[in-house]
Design a protein around this motif. Structure first.
Motif, PDB file in Angstrom:
ATOM      1  N   SER A  66       0.845  -1.204   0.000  1.00  0.00           N
ATOM      2  CA  SER A  66       0.000   0.000   0.000  1.00  0.00           C
ATOM      3  C   SER A  66       0.874   1.246   0.000  1.00  0.00           C
ATOM      4  CB  SER A  66      -0.919   0.026   1.221  1.00  0.00           C
ATOM      5  OG  SER A  66      -1.787  -1.073   1.183  1.00  0.00           O
ATOM      6  N   LEU A  67       1.974   1.197   0.776  1.00  0.00           N
ATOM      7  CA  LEU A  67       2.851   2.365   0.833  1.00  0.00           C
ATOM      8  C   LEU A  67       3.626   2.545  -0.472  1.00  0.00           C
ATOM      9  CD1 LEU A  67       4.281   2.110   4.477  1.00  0.00           C
ATOM     10  CD2 LEU A  67       2.562   3.686   3.620  1.00  0.00           C
ATOM     11  N   SER A  68       4.247   1.463  -0.947  1.00  0.00           N
ATOM     12  CA  SER A  68       5.130   1.613  -2.111  1.00  0.00           C
ATOM     13  C   SER A  68       4.344   1.816  -3.404  1.00  0.00           C
ATOM     14  CB  SER A  68       6.069   0.405  -2.243  1.00  0.00           C
ATOM     15  OG  SER A  68       5.342  -0.762  -2.506  1.00  0.00           O
ATOM     16  N   LEU A  69       3.280   1.030  -3.579  1.00  0.00           N
ATOM     17  CA  LEU A  69       2.525   1.118  -4.837  1.00  0.00           C
ATOM     18  C   LEU A  69       1.375   2.116  -4.753  1.00  0.00           C
ATOM     19  CD1 LEU A  69       2.183   0.016  -7.685  1.00  0.00           C
ATOM     20  CD2 LEU A  69       0.860  -1.871  -6.762  1.00  0.00           C
ATOM     21  N   GLY A  70       0.779   2.227  -3.580  1.00  0.00           N
ATOM     22  CA  GLY A  70      -0.405   3.088  -3.449  1.00  0.00           C
ATOM     23  C   GLY A  70      -0.079   4.549  -3.217  1.00  0.00           C
ATOM     24  N   ILE A  71       1.049   4.833  -2.590  1.00  0.00           N
ATOM     25  CA  ILE A  71       1.360   6.235  -2.267  1.00  0.00           C
ATOM     26  C   ILE A  71       2.640   6.722  -2.944  1.00  0.00           C
ATOM     27  CG2 ILE A  71       1.868   7.837  -0.375  1.00  0.00           C
ATOM     28  CD1 ILE A  71       0.054   6.073   1.366  1.00  0.00           C
ATOM     29  N   THR A  72       3.752   6.014  -2.709  1.00  0.00           N
ATOM     30  CA  THR A  72       5.027   6.498  -3.246  1.00  0.00           C
ATOM     31  C   THR A  72       5.060   6.465  -4.775  1.00  0.00           C
ATOM     32  OG1 THR A  72       6.210   5.898  -1.242  1.00  0.00           O
ATOM     33  CG2 THR A  72       7.518   6.051  -3.251  1.00  0.00           C
ATOM     34  N   PHE A  73       4.534   5.401  -5.366  1.00  0.00           N
ATOM     35  CA  PHE A  73       4.561   5.298  -6.831  1.00  0.00           C
ATOM     36  C   PHE A  73       3.785   6.443  -7.495  1.00  0.00           C
ATOM     37  CE2 PHE A  73       2.728   3.332 -10.765  1.00  0.00           C
ATOM     38  CZ  PHE A  73       3.891   3.356 -11.503  1.00  0.00           C
ATOM     39  N   PRO A  74       2.521   6.703  -7.108  1.00  0.00           N
ATOM     40  CA  PRO A  74       1.816   7.845  -7.714  1.00  0.00           C
ATOM     41  C   PRO A  74       2.507   9.171  -7.419  1.00  0.00           C
ATOM     42  CG  PRO A  74       0.273   6.436  -6.529  1.00  0.00           C
ATOM     43  CD  PRO A  74       1.639   5.941  -6.205  1.00  0.00           C
ATOM     44  N   PHE A  75       3.046   9.317  -6.198  1.00  0.00           N
ATOM     45  CA  PHE A  75       3.733  10.562  -5.850  1.00  0.00           C
ATOM     46  C   PHE A  75       4.907  10.799  -6.794  1.00  0.00           C
ATOM     47  CE2 PHE A  75       7.354  12.586  -3.778  1.00  0.00           C
ATOM     48  CZ  PHE A  75       6.817  13.817  -3.454  1.00  0.00           C
ATOM     49  N   ASN A  76       5.735   9.775  -6.964  1.00  0.00           N
ATOM     50  CA  ASN A  76       6.898   9.920  -7.844  1.00  0.00           C
ATOM     51  C   ASN A  76       6.478  10.184  -9.287  1.00  0.00           C
ATOM     52  OD1 ASN A  76       9.161   9.746  -6.174  1.00  0.00           O
ATOM     53  ND2 ASN A  76       9.065   7.517  -6.106  1.00  0.00           N
ATOM     54  N   LEU A  77       5.449   9.463  -9.705  1.00  0.00           N
ATOM     55  CA  LEU A  77       5.018   9.559 -11.102  1.00  0.00           C
ATOM     56  C   LEU A  77       4.482  10.952 -11.429  1.00  0.00           C
ATOM     57  CD1 LEU A  77       4.973   7.349 -13.252  1.00  0.00           C
ATOM     58  CD2 LEU A  77       2.570   6.973 -12.722  1.00  0.00           C
ATOM     59  N   MET A  78       3.678  11.500 -10.533  1.00  0.00           N
ATOM     60  CA  MET A  78       2.977  12.742 -10.850  1.00  0.00           C
ATOM     61  C   MET A  78       3.718  13.986 -10.373  1.00  0.00           C
ATOM     62  SD  MET A  78      -1.015  11.713 -10.530  1.00  0.00           S
ATOM     63  CE  MET A  78      -1.137  10.565  -9.217  1.00  0.00           C
ATOM     64  N   VAL A  79       4.389  13.899  -9.240  1.00  0.00           N
ATOM     65  CA  VAL A  79       5.058  15.079  -8.660  1.00  0.00           C
ATOM     66  C   VAL A  79       6.574  14.902  -8.646  1.00  0.00           C
ATOM     67  CG1 VAL A  79       5.221  16.539  -6.592  1.00  0.00           C
ATOM     68  CG2 VAL A  79       3.053  15.431  -7.170  1.00  0.00           C
ATOM     69  N   GLY A  80       7.017  13.731  -8.207  1.00  0.00           N
ATOM     70  CA  GLY A  80       8.437  13.512  -7.965  1.00  0.00           C
ATOM     71  C   GLY A  80       9.314  13.692  -9.194  1.00  0.00           C
ATOM     72  N   ILE A  81       8.989  13.016 -10.274  1.00  0.00           N
ATOM     73  CA  ILE A  81       9.885  13.028 -11.444  1.00  0.00           C
ATOM     74  C   ILE A  81      10.124  14.449 -11.965  1.00  0.00           C
ATOM     75  CG2 ILE A  81      10.235  12.184 -13.809  1.00  0.00           C
ATOM     76  CD1 ILE A  81       8.732   9.626 -12.987  1.00  0.00           C
ATOM     77  N   PRO A  82       9.053  15.248 -12.207  1.00  0.00           N
ATOM     78  CA  PRO A  82       9.335  16.628 -12.648  1.00  0.00           C
ATOM     79  C   PRO A  82      10.079  17.440 -11.601  1.00  0.00           C
ATOM     80  CG  PRO A  82       6.959  16.264 -12.401  1.00  0.00           C
ATOM     81  CD  PRO A  82       7.617  14.934 -12.247  1.00  0.00           C
ATOM     82  N   LEU A  83       9.791  17.176 -10.320  1.00  0.00           N
ATOM     83  CA  LEU A  83      10.485  17.887  -9.242  1.00  0.00           C
ATOM     84  C   LEU A  83      11.982  17.536  -9.253  1.00  0.00           C
ATOM     85  CD1 LEU A  83      10.339  19.614  -6.612  1.00  0.00           C
ATOM     86  CD2 LEU A  83       9.897  17.492  -5.376  1.00  0.00           C
ATOM     87  N   TYR A  84      12.283  16.253  -9.388  1.00  0.00           N
ATOM     88  CA  TYR A  84      13.691  15.832  -9.395  1.00  0.00           C
ATOM     89  C   TYR A  84      14.418  16.421 -10.608  1.00  0.00           C
ATOM     90  CZ  TYR A  84      11.502  12.350  -6.315  1.00  0.00           C
ATOM     91  OH  TYR A  84      10.755  11.751  -5.339  1.00  0.00           O
ATOM     92  N   LEU A  85      13.704  16.492 -11.743  1.00  0.00           N
ATOM     93  CA  LEU A  85      14.318  17.073 -12.946  1.00  0.00           C
ATOM     94  C   LEU A  85      14.650  18.547 -12.716  1.00  0.00           C
ATOM     95  CD1 LEU A  85      15.202  17.193 -15.881  1.00  0.00           C
ATOM     96  CD2 LEU A  85      12.795  17.305 -16.576  1.00  0.00           C
ATOM     97  N   ALA A  86      13.711  19.269 -12.101  1.00  0.00           N
ATOM     98  CA  ALA A  86      13.941  20.696 -11.853  1.00  0.00           C
ATOM     99  C   ALA A  86      15.095  20.897 -10.882  1.00  0.00           C
ATOM    100  CB  ALA A  86      12.665  21.327 -11.299  1.00  0.00           C
ATOM    101  N   VAL A  87      15.143  20.067  -9.825  1.00  0.00           N
ATOM    102  CA  VAL A  87      16.230  20.190  -8.848  1.00  0.00           C
ATOM    103  C   VAL A  87      17.566  19.842  -9.494  1.00  0.00           C
ATOM    104  CG1 VAL A  87      17.162  19.241  -6.680  1.00  0.00           C
ATOM    105  CG2 VAL A  87      14.718  19.755  -6.867  1.00  0.00           C
ATOM    106  N   ALA A  88      17.590  18.752 -10.272  1.00  0.00           N
ATOM    107  CA  ALA A  88      18.834  18.326 -10.920  1.00  0.00           C
ATOM    108  C   ALA A  88      19.323  19.417 -11.866  1.00  0.00           C
ATOM    109  CB  ALA A  88      18.619  17.020 -11.682  1.00  0.00           C
ATOM    110  N   ALA A  89      18.374  20.064 -12.572  1.00  0.00           N
ATOM    111  CA  ALA A  89      18.761  21.114 -13.534  1.00  0.00           C
ATOM    112  C   ALA A  89      19.419  22.285 -12.832  1.00  0.00           C
ATOM    113  CB  ALA A  89      17.525  21.580 -14.302  1.00  0.00           C
TER     114      ALA A  89
END
Lengths: 103, 327
Positions: B299-322
């Motif tokens: 529930s934690l890994s697939l239900g919360i962290t996965f959607p978080f990374n997919l929708m918010v995390g990835i663009p956030l990490y890209l912006a921070v890395a840039a």
């Protein structure tokens, strides 16, 4: 037709444990078993379903053995050593078979 | 800040994310939409093969050099150490048992290959290249976290966890997803661009379409998992699942900066460190720590962290890395 008494042992076990269980059964002298997929269910650990799943972690299988009544204790001991700590169900029912020499 | 929001908005309306949202919505509204297990498994095999092959082909020009070895070592160190952080957080933020905390921690030390695939798709859409060998790093990060979790249980006396014996180690290392990812990477690496050209129409053009369908399925599985597992989730556990990804991403960023990775490589290292496994580790945990509650981890890994990374995390990490890495 001549029928013979037998015991039908059905073990519903986590898919990840299938190989360990079947190896234990073979070691205990069980000459045959059938493994069936289980599509879903519900129990103390909650509901589960195989639909859409990629990994085996959430899946269960049914391992079914037919043995002579005098061999059922050895089978259950071997099976229990594997399934004791895991999610699952072990049940034993009376059955009748036609070809006794196969069990 | 505006750039981050723009990127996040663009990401949110991409077919990949919208497919995932559709799956989530269908699950929440109890639709009977579903994928047969064999179809889901087939799509996962396709995605693993395609991402591994493309990574290998992209890295074919380089031999086994210092960069690859350093990145692999960094990946393994992250995978071993992140569960320790996750375990400490879980024990302080929730009331879960040592065994449950260790099992969840293993999920967060390992990686989600689908999140990795989604990140590569976003990078490709932005025209940002990444080191091909990050696929090998992903494979290397799958398993070490499991050893950390078993060590945590042994150290903290969390019950009768199975010791890391040869059979368990073999099962983990030869997990189908690891074998396919590494194997296709090696095939891509051996055959290079010429090999890629031969099967390009199969593994490049249909890739995003298959990814959309696969994420639709993931949305269904995540939504149904959340619905049935919500009783197992406390506020502390949910908070953990939301703060652990950025913490992992920070660790990944540090490793990437030390290694001198490109912008794309840095984002992928952050994504790997931020993501949580829901394929390889759950299977290993069911064997090694059967007393652990699988509903909580998934529930934690697939239900919360996965959607978080997919929708918010990835663009956030890209912006921070840039902000840290020059394009």
């Amino acid at each position: 037709m001549q029928m013979h008494q037998a015991k039908r042992v059905e073990i519903i076990i986590e898919a990840m444990m299938e190989r360990r269980l079947t190896e234990a059964l073979s070691t205990a002298g069980v000459t045959g078993y059938t493994v069936l997929p289980v599509s879903g269910g519900s129990g103390r650990s909650g509901e589960w379903s195989r639909e859409g799943q990629v990994g085996r972690a959430g899946g269960m299988v049914a391992v079914i053995c037919l043995v002579r009544p005098e061999r059922v204790d050895a089978l259950l001991e071997a099976a229990f050593a594997v399934v004791e700590r895991h999610i699952g169900v072990v049940s034993v029912t009376d059955a009748q078979v036609i070809r006794a020499e196969r069990f | 800040m505006g750039e981050i929001l723009d990127l996040a908005a663009q990401n949110m309306i991409s077919p990949v994310i919208l497919s995932f949202v559709l799956g989530l919505a269908a699950a929440f509204f109890r639709s009977d939409l579903s994928f047969p297990e064999a179809v889901a498994k087939g799509m996962s095999l396709y995605l693993l093969f395609a991402i591994g092959f493309k990574g290998g082909a992209g890295d074919a020009a380089h031999g086994v050099d210092q960069r690859l070895v350093s990145a692999l070592v960094a990946g393994v160190v992250l995978s071993v150490s992140l569960p320790l952080v996750a375990f400490a957080l879980l024990r302080s933020m929730t009331r879960v048992s040592v065994t449950d905390a260790a099992a969840v921690a293993a999920h967060y030390g390992s990686i989600s290959i689908v999140t990795f695939v989604a990140a590569t798709a976003l990078l490709a859409s932005q025209g940002i290249a990444a080191e091909g060998y990050m696929v090998a790093v992903a494979a290397a990060m799958e398993a070490p976290a499991i050893a950390s979790a078993l060590w945590l249980v042994a150290w903290r006396g969390g019950g009768s966890g199975e010791r890391m014996n040869a059979e368990l180690a073999r099962e983990i290392m030869l997990n189908g997803s690891i074998v396919l990812l590494v194997g296709s990477f090696v095939i891509g690496w051996i055959t290079g661009d010429e090999g890629l050209k031969q099967i390009e129409s199969f593994i490049v053009s249909p890739f995003k379409g298959v990814l959309c369908l696969f994420l639709l399925d993931m949305g269904l599985v995540a939504g149904r998992g959340l619905r049935s597992g919500q009783a197992a989730l406390s506020g502390g556990a949910i908070l953990f699942a939301l703060i652990m990804p950025p913490l992992g991403a920070c660790a990944g960023l540090s490793a990437a900066l030390l290694l001198g990775l490109s912008l794309g490589g840095t984002v992928l290292m952050m994504v790997l460190a931020a993501s949580a496994s829901y394929i390889a580790v759950p299977a290993a945990m069911r064997v090694a720590l059967p007393e652990a509650n699988p509903t909580l981890s998934l529930s934690l890994s697939l239900g919360i962290t996965f959607p978080f990374n997919l929708m918010v995390g990835i663009p956030l990490y890209l912006a921070v890395a840039a902000a840290f890495v020059a394009v």
